[in-house]
Design a protein around this motif. Sequence first.
Motif, PDB file in Angstrom:
ATOM      1  N   ILE A 139       3.690 -17.564 -14.356  1.00  0.00           N
ATOM      2  CA  ILE A 139       3.153 -16.404 -13.642  1.00  0.00           C
ATOM      3  C   ILE A 139       2.525 -16.829 -12.328  1.00  0.00           C
ATOM      4  CG2 ILE A 139       0.830 -16.330 -14.643  1.00  0.00           C
ATOM      5  CD1 ILE A 139       3.189 -13.324 -14.226  1.00  0.00           C
ATOM      6  N   ALA A 140       1.969 -18.032 -12.262  1.00  0.00           N
ATOM      7  CA  ALA A 140       1.420 -18.529 -10.998  1.00  0.00           C
ATOM      8  C   ALA A 140       2.530 -18.695  -9.965  1.00  0.00           C
ATOM      9  CB  ALA A 140       0.695 -19.858 -11.220  1.00  0.00           C
ATOM     10  N   ARG A 141       3.679 -19.181 -10.380  1.00  0.00           N
ATOM     11  CA  ARG A 141       4.798 -19.322  -9.459  1.00  0.00           C
ATOM     12  C   ARG A 141       5.235 -17.955  -8.921  1.00  0.00           C
ATOM     13  NH1 ARG A 141       8.481 -23.073  -6.925  1.00  0.00           N
ATOM     14  NH2 ARG A 141      10.082 -21.715  -6.063  1.00  0.00           N
ATOM     15  N   LEU A 142       5.272 -16.960  -9.787  1.00  0.00           N
ATOM     16  CA  LEU A 142       5.738 -15.643  -9.371  1.00  0.00           C
ATOM     17  C   LEU A 142       4.765 -14.975  -8.407  1.00  0.00           C
ATOM     18  CD1 LEU A 142       7.204 -14.390 -12.758  1.00  0.00           C
ATOM     19  CD2 LEU A 142       8.477 -15.083 -10.718  1.00  0.00           C
ATOM     20  N   VAL A 143       3.459 -15.114  -8.639  1.00  0.00           N
ATOM     21  CA  VAL A 143       2.510 -14.513  -7.693  1.00  0.00           C
ATOM     22  C   VAL A 143       2.526 -15.275  -6.373  1.00  0.00           C
ATOM     23  CG1 VAL A 143       1.053 -13.505  -9.481  1.00  0.00           C
ATOM     24  CG2 VAL A 143       0.494 -15.780  -8.600  1.00  0.00           C
TER      25      VAL A 143
END
Length: 367
Positions: A139-143
């Motif tokens: 999720i960090a990569r996506l944000v």
Amino acid sequence: MRIAVHGAGGFTGRLTVAEVRRRGFTPVLVGRNEERLRRSAAAAGAWDAEVRVAGLAEGEALAAAFADCAAVINCAGPFTVLGQPVVRAALAARTHYLDTAGEEGFIREVLDGFHEEAVRAGVAVVPAMTDDGAPGDLIARLVAERVSAAAGLVPEVAEILVADLRGRGVASRGTARSMVAVSERAASERVVPERVVPEREVLGKDVPGPEMSRRGVVDGGGPSVVDTEEGPVDVEAFALPGAVTVPRHVRVRRVRTVIRAEVAALFAALTPDVVDSVPEIPDEAARAASRWLMLAEATGTGGGRARGWVTGSDAYGMTAVIAVEGARRLAEDGAPAGTLAPAQAFDPAGFLDQLTTHGVTWQVTPA
């Protein structure tokens, strides 16, 4: 397809064996105690599974136990003490390696210390495939991608916050032992408790999940974080896997990782006597009722923000699902050789979408 489960005699190992069998693959139970392994196989409903006995000091025997397997999932912690021999054996066997480690120090050692060997062996080594490590990293990569001002394959942001906002809940003895090591490391660093006081925005009814801050503020300055249905959350700095994994695939000036202050206090109070009193196997009903929640917020170099969350139930069962799905993808789809963070080894959105079949929900939105 054979998938080796090292540490299969333990609680997480047993759940992982059961998930391997449920997915239609062939589990191979590996560890040092044959009787314990066979009990675990029976408890996992895999009474006919193959058991291979090899201790950590028996490098050749351990490598031989992995040699005909498509991947090995290491579930034996504390990883800081027990993990490295298993990584070496997997590399010697030229077998893809994953683990369920949440110990930041060990994850760093694996990513930094075994890359060249993994490249030479032609296999992927992916630590932190656990309920906090993989979802937090993905999720960090996506944000980061949502707010990145950089062109190309590596997003560039000013700051990323990764928060584990689950409350006090069920924990196994193995988790308690691992968290002793993590909390001792965190206590040796300067950490400042923060009070999160965000404005709140309720998600639409068609997207179940926590409430999220619109423009939150952290007392004393700092980035906003996500609120929960309980309202403002006290958090403290804590060494989550994302502190190590996120900078592997995001060009970022600062990564902060936090957990609830009440959970940090619980970890800090753990002593050997307390750890020994923790049940080895948590209550099944309590596990099923428990919730986990990983949140990430990225601040772009131009000031834009995005935030996202991933949430589900039964963290231990989900760890088994995550690890086995990762092993399947490495074996069937492949990945670059070397040591990889979860978001480097797997497509973040695709992996999280797969978890939705197990009751996980996730979302990324502009702030």
